[in-house]
Write a protein that holds these residues in place. Structure first.
Motif, PDB file in Angstrom:
ATOM      1  N   UNK A 150       0.907  -1.063  -0.141  1.00 30.69           N
ATOM      2  CA  UNK A 150      -0.034   0.121  -0.241  1.00 30.69           C
ATOM      3  C   UNK A 150       0.873   1.307  -0.042  1.00 30.69           C
ATOM      4  N   UNK A 151       1.919   1.309   0.755  1.00 33.79           N
ATOM      5  CA  UNK A 151       2.951   2.483   0.812  1.00 33.79           C
ATOM      6  C   UNK A 151       3.507   2.737  -0.479  1.00 33.79           C
ATOM      7  N   UNK A 152       3.890   1.543  -1.038  1.00 37.25           N
ATOM      8  CA  UNK A 152       4.508   1.610  -2.715  1.00 37.25           C
ATOM      9  C   UNK A 152       3.450   2.425  -3.496  1.00 37.25           C
ATOM     10  N   UNK A 153       2.282   1.765  -3.401  1.00 37.23           N
ATOM     11  CA  UNK A 153       1.108   2.369  -4.342  1.00 37.23           C
ATOM     12  C   UNK A 153       0.994   3.882  -3.944  1.00 37.23           C
ATOM     13  N   UNK A 154       0.901   4.115  -2.681  1.00 31.56           N
ATOM     14  CA  UNK A 154       0.741   5.638  -2.348  1.00 31.56           C
ATOM     15  C   UNK A 154       1.912   6.603  -2.160  1.00 31.56           C
ATOM     16  N   UNK A 155       3.032   6.315  -2.906  1.00 32.07           N
ATOM     17  CA  UNK A 155       4.171   7.063  -2.571  1.00 32.07           C
ATOM     18  C   UNK A 155       4.055   8.309  -3.100  1.00 32.07           C
ATOM     19  N   UNK A 156       3.318   8.499  -4.366  1.00 32.52           N
ATOM     20  CA  UNK A 156       3.374   9.643  -4.876  1.00 32.52           C
ATOM     21  C   UNK A 156       2.141  10.491  -4.475  1.00 32.52           C
ATOM     22  N   UNK A 157       1.193   9.945  -3.893  1.00 36.03           N
ATOM     23  CA  UNK A 157       0.004  10.551  -3.436  1.00 36.03           C
ATOM     24  C   UNK A 157       0.209  11.915  -2.777  1.00 36.03           C
ATOM     25  N   UNK A 158      -0.239  13.223  -3.209  1.00 37.93           N
ATOM     26  CA  UNK A 158       0.051  14.422  -2.696  1.00 37.93           C
ATOM     27  C   UNK A 158      -0.953  14.755  -1.602  1.00 37.93           C
ATOM     28  N   UNK A 159      -0.509  15.447  -0.478  1.00 38.25           N
ATOM     29  CA  UNK A 159      -1.392  16.031   0.380  1.00 38.25           C
ATOM     30  C   UNK A 159      -2.536  16.697  -0.277  1.00 38.25           C
ATOM     31  N   UNK A 160      -3.692  16.874   0.459  1.00 33.74           N
ATOM     32  CA  UNK A 160      -4.942  17.617  -0.154  1.00 33.74           C
ATOM     33  C   UNK A 160      -4.567  18.962  -0.371  1.00 33.74           C
ATOM     34  N   UNK A 161      -5.231  19.543  -1.603  1.00 32.85           N
ATOM     35  CA  UNK A 161      -5.087  20.942  -1.748  1.00 32.85           C
ATOM     36  C   UNK A 161      -5.943  21.660  -0.795  1.00 32.85           C
ATOM     37  N   UNK A 162      -5.543  22.812  -0.301  1.00 34.66           N
ATOM     38  CA  UNK A 162      -6.131  23.707   0.659  1.00 34.66           C
ATOM     39  C   UNK A 162      -6.833  24.658  -0.190  1.00 34.66           C
ATOM     40  N   UNK A 163      -8.159  24.761  -0.013  1.00 38.03           N
ATOM     41  CA  UNK A 163      -8.788  25.641  -0.910  1.00 38.03           C
ATOM     42  C   UNK A 163      -8.693  27.182  -0.538  1.00 38.03           C
ATOM     43  N   UNK A 164      -8.366  27.213   0.537  1.00 41.19           N
ATOM     44  CA  UNK A 164      -8.111  28.773   1.228  1.00 41.19           C
ATOM     45  C   UNK A 164      -6.604  29.295   0.861  1.00 41.19           C
ATOM     46  N   UNK A 166      -3.881  30.563  -1.662  1.00 42.11           N
ATOM     47  CA  UNK A 166      -3.558  31.028  -3.048  1.00 42.11           C
ATOM     48  C   UNK A 166      -2.702  29.882  -3.547  1.00 42.11           C
ATOM     49  N   UNK A 167      -2.453  29.919  -4.991  1.00 46.07           N
ATOM     50  CA  UNK A 167      -1.643  28.941  -5.731  1.00 46.07           C
ATOM     51  C   UNK A 167      -0.409  28.750  -5.166  1.00 46.07           C
ATOM     52  N   UNK A 168       0.607  29.603  -5.069  1.00 47.68           N
ATOM     53  CA  UNK A 168       1.898  29.470  -4.872  1.00 47.68           C
ATOM     54  C   UNK A 168       2.049  29.158  -3.305  1.00 47.68           C
ATOM     55  N   UNK A 169       1.020  29.924  -2.459  1.00 50.18           N
ATOM     56  CA  UNK A 169       1.115  29.627  -1.118  1.00 50.18           C
ATOM     57  C   UNK A 169       0.777  28.118  -0.876  1.00 50.18           C
ATOM     58  N   UNK A 170      -0.161  27.711  -1.489  1.00 45.03           N
ATOM     59  CA  UNK A 170      -0.491  26.257  -1.490  1.00 45.03           C
ATOM     60  C   UNK A 170       0.597  25.073  -1.823  1.00 45.03           C
ATOM     61  N   UNK A 171       1.096  25.485  -3.015  1.00 48.10           N
ATOM     62  CA  UNK A 171       2.141  24.741  -3.689  1.00 48.10           C
ATOM     63  C   UNK A 171       3.312  24.600  -2.670  1.00 48.10           C
ATOM     64  N   UNK A 172       3.756  25.867  -2.029  1.00 49.76           N
ATOM     65  CA  UNK A 172       4.919  25.957  -1.122  1.00 49.76           C
ATOM     66  C   UNK A 172       4.538  24.994   0.042  1.00 49.76           C
ATOM     67  N   UNK A 174       2.487  22.306   0.383  1.00 49.16           N
ATOM     68  CA  UNK A 174       2.324  21.036   0.054  1.00 49.16           C
ATOM     69  C   UNK A 174       3.760  20.635   0.023  1.00 49.16           C
ATOM     70  N   UNK A 175       4.650  21.206  -0.938  1.00 49.81           N
ATOM     71  CA  UNK A 175       6.187  20.733  -0.987  1.00 49.81           C
ATOM     72  C   UNK A 175       6.712  20.693   0.225  1.00 49.81           C
ATOM     73  N   UNK A 176       6.450  21.691   1.198  1.00 48.97           N
ATOM     74  CA  UNK A 176       7.162  21.489   2.498  1.00 48.97           C
ATOM     75  C   UNK A 176       6.876  20.380   3.260  1.00 48.97           C
ATOM     76  N   UNK A 177       5.465  20.213   3.222  1.00 44.80           N
ATOM     77  CA  UNK A 177       5.049  18.981   4.081  1.00 44.80           C
ATOM     78  C   UNK A 177       5.628  17.699   3.417  1.00 44.80           C
TER      79      UNK A 177
END
Length: 226
Positions: A150-164, A166-172, A174-177
Motif C-alpha cells: 500500500x505504501x508503494x502504491x501511495x508513494x506519490x499521493x500528494x497532500x490535499x489541496x487547501x482551498x483557502x 492562493x496557488x503559490x502559497x498552497x504549492x509551497x 504542500x512541497x514543504x510537507x
C-alpha cells in the motif's frame, strides 16, 4: 406586454409586464411595417437572459436588474431604439417550486461537502506515512502484511489541496510537507536546516533565520532533543 419568462430554474417562471416604447434612431428612419411588434420582440430577447440569472424568490433583485438595463434607449433592428419599464409577479406555484428546488440543492450541497471533507481527510491520512500506518492497523489489524505494498502504491499521493490557499502559497505548503516527510535521518535534517538558514540570511529575514538557527541547534548531535 405581459408573459411568462424563465427564472434561473428553466421550469419556474416570472410573470413579466413590460411597458415599452420605441422611436426611430436619429440617424435613419425605421423601415419596418410593425415597429411596435419588433420593439416588443427585441425587449423580450433583451430581458430573457437577465431574468435567467435570478430566482423567483427574489423578484425585487430581478426587477431592479431589468429596469436598470432598460433605463436608457437600446438599439434595435430596422432603425429603431427601444426602452421600457418592467414589473414582475410570481405565482404561489412558482414560489413553491423554487423553494423545493432550493431545499434539494441545499441538501445536495451539504452531502457533497460531507463527502469532500471525508475524502480530504482520508487523502491527508494516506499521504502521511505515520498516519497511514496507524490508520491501516486500526482499520485492518489482521492485514498488516499489506501495508508495504500500500505504501508503494501511495508513494506519490500528494497532500490535499487547501482551498483557502492562493496557488503559490498552497504549492509551497504542500512541497514543504512532502519535504519534511522525506527527511528521515538527522543528517538529512541538518543539511536542510543549514540550507534554510543560509537562504533566510540571503533574503534578509533575520527573525526567521534566528528561529531556524534555534531549530538547527536543537537538532544537532548531542543536544537534548536530538
Amino acid at each position: 406586454m405581459s408573459e411568462r419568462m424563465p427564472s434561473h430554474i428553466a421550469s419556474v417562471f416570472f410573470t413579466v409586464h413590460v411597458n415599452g416604447a420605441w422611436r426611430p434612431t436619429p440617424e435613419q428612419a425605421h423601415d419596418h411595417h410593425d415597429p411596435s411588434a419588433l420593439a416588443g420582440h427585441h425587449l423580450r430577447q433583451y430581458l430573457a437572459p437577465l431574468l435567467r440569472r435570478h430566482s423567483v424568490l427574489d423578484p425585487v433583485a430581478a426587477r431592479d436588474t431589468a429596469n436598470t438595463a432598460l433605463a436608457h434607449w437600446l438599439p434595435a433592428p430596422a432603425g429603431l431604439e427601444v426602452t421600457g419599464a418592467v414589473q414582475l409577479a410570481v405565482s404561489a406555484r412558482a414560489r413553491d417550486l423554487a423553494e423545493e428546488h432550493a431545499r434539494r440543492q441545499q441538501a445536495a450541497d451539504l452531502a457533497h461537502e460531507d463527502e469532500v471533507r471525508h475524502l480530504t481527510h482520508l487523502q491527508r491520512v494516506l499521504a502521511d506515512p505515520d498516519l497511514r500506518q496507524v490508520w491501516w492497523i486500526a482499520q485492518y489489524p489482521d492485514r498488516y502484511q499489506e501495508l508495504t505494498p500500500l505504501a508503494t502504491a501511495l508513494k506519490d499521493l500528494p497532500l490535499p489541496h487547501e482551498t483557502t490557499d492562493d496557488d503559490i502559497r498552497g504549492e509551497i505548503r504542500r512541497f514543504t510537507d512532502r519535504l519534511l516527510t522525506a527527511l528521515h535521518t538527522p543528517e538529512q535534517r541538518e543539511v536542510f536546516l543549514q540550507a534554510l538558514t543560509q537562504a533566510l540570511h540571503t533574503l534578509g529575514h533575520h527573525d526567521l533565520k534566528t528561529t531556524a538557527t534555534h531549530w538547527q541547534a536543537a537538532k544537532a548531535p548531542g543536544s537534548p532533543s536530538a
